[in-house]
Design a protein around this motif. Structure first.
Motif, mmCIF file in Angstrom:
data_model
loop_
_atom_site.group_PDB
_atom_site.id
_atom_site.type_symbol
_atom_site.label_atom_id
_atom_site.label_comp_id
_atom_site.label_asym_id
_atom_site.label_seq_id
_atom_site.Cartn_x
_atom_site.Cartn_y
_atom_site.Cartn_z
ATOM 1 N N ASN A 207 2.048 2.722 9.458
ATOM 2 C CA ASN A 207 1.050 2.399 10.496
ATOM 3 C C ASN A 207 1.055 1.014 10.726
ATOM 4 N N ILE A 208 0.819 0.149 9.770
ATOM 5 C CA ILE A 208 0.838 -1.340 9.850
ATOM 6 C C ILE A 208 1.937 -1.891 10.245
ATOM 7 N N GLY B 217 0.838 -1.239 -0.014
ATOM 8 C CA GLY B 217 0.043 -0.004 0.172
ATOM 9 C C GLY B 217 0.988 1.143 0.208
ATOM 10 N N SER B 218 0.227 2.352 0.396
ATOM 11 C CA SER B 218 0.966 3.634 0.507
ATOM 12 C C SER B 218 1.977 3.569 1.679
ATOM 13 N N TYR C 249 -7.027 -3.908 12.136
ATOM 14 C CA TYR C 249 -6.893 -2.694 11.818
ATOM 15 C C TYR C 249 -7.738 -2.140 10.645
ATOM 16 N N ASN C 250 -7.901 -2.657 9.643
ATOM 17 C CA ASN C 250 -8.918 -2.622 8.430
ATOM 18 C C ASN C 250 -10.222 -2.383 9.073
ATOM 19 N N ILE D 1 2.657 6.042 3.978
ATOM 20 C CA ILE D 1 2.047 6.278 5.345
ATOM 21 C C ILE D 1 1.211 4.898 6.050
ATOM 22 N N GLU D 2 0.353 4.240 5.178
ATOM 23 C CA GLU D 2 -0.500 3.230 5.603
ATOM 24 C C GLU D 2 0.517 1.988 6.178
ATOM 25 N N ALA D 3 1.435 1.855 5.083
ATOM 26 C CA ALA D 3 2.435 0.524 5.444
ATOM 27 C C ALA D 3 3.056 1.022 6.903
#
Length: 77
Positions: free
Chosen positions: A14-15, A7-8, A68-69, A10-12
């Protein structure tokens, strides 16, 4: 290592933080290029950051990402 998320940047990140906080080591592919020029590592810049985990952590990692999703984690900014 097995891909668990794409993914992006920023999201990566976070995860990645969620996984590492749950004692799951994470390898990030394209970490720097996905934040600087994501279109150079994937078409249109979509899914440029890739997270990989060891096979033994795959099932637990997927569970954390599913939670998370679903919005079960609150990320303080």
């Amino acid at each position: 290592m097995i891909e668990i998320f794409r993914g992006s940047y920023i999201e990566a990140m976070n995860i990645k933080n969620l996984l590492e906080n749950n004692d799951i080591p994470v390898f990030t592919a394209n970490e720097y290029m996905s934040s600087i020029q994501p279109w150079s590592v994937s078409a249109g810049g979509n899914g440029s950051a890739i997270l990989k985990v060891q096979e033994k952590d795959l099932e637990n990692g997927k569970k954390i990402i599913d939670e998370y999703n679903k919005g079960e984690y609150v990320l303080d900014l």
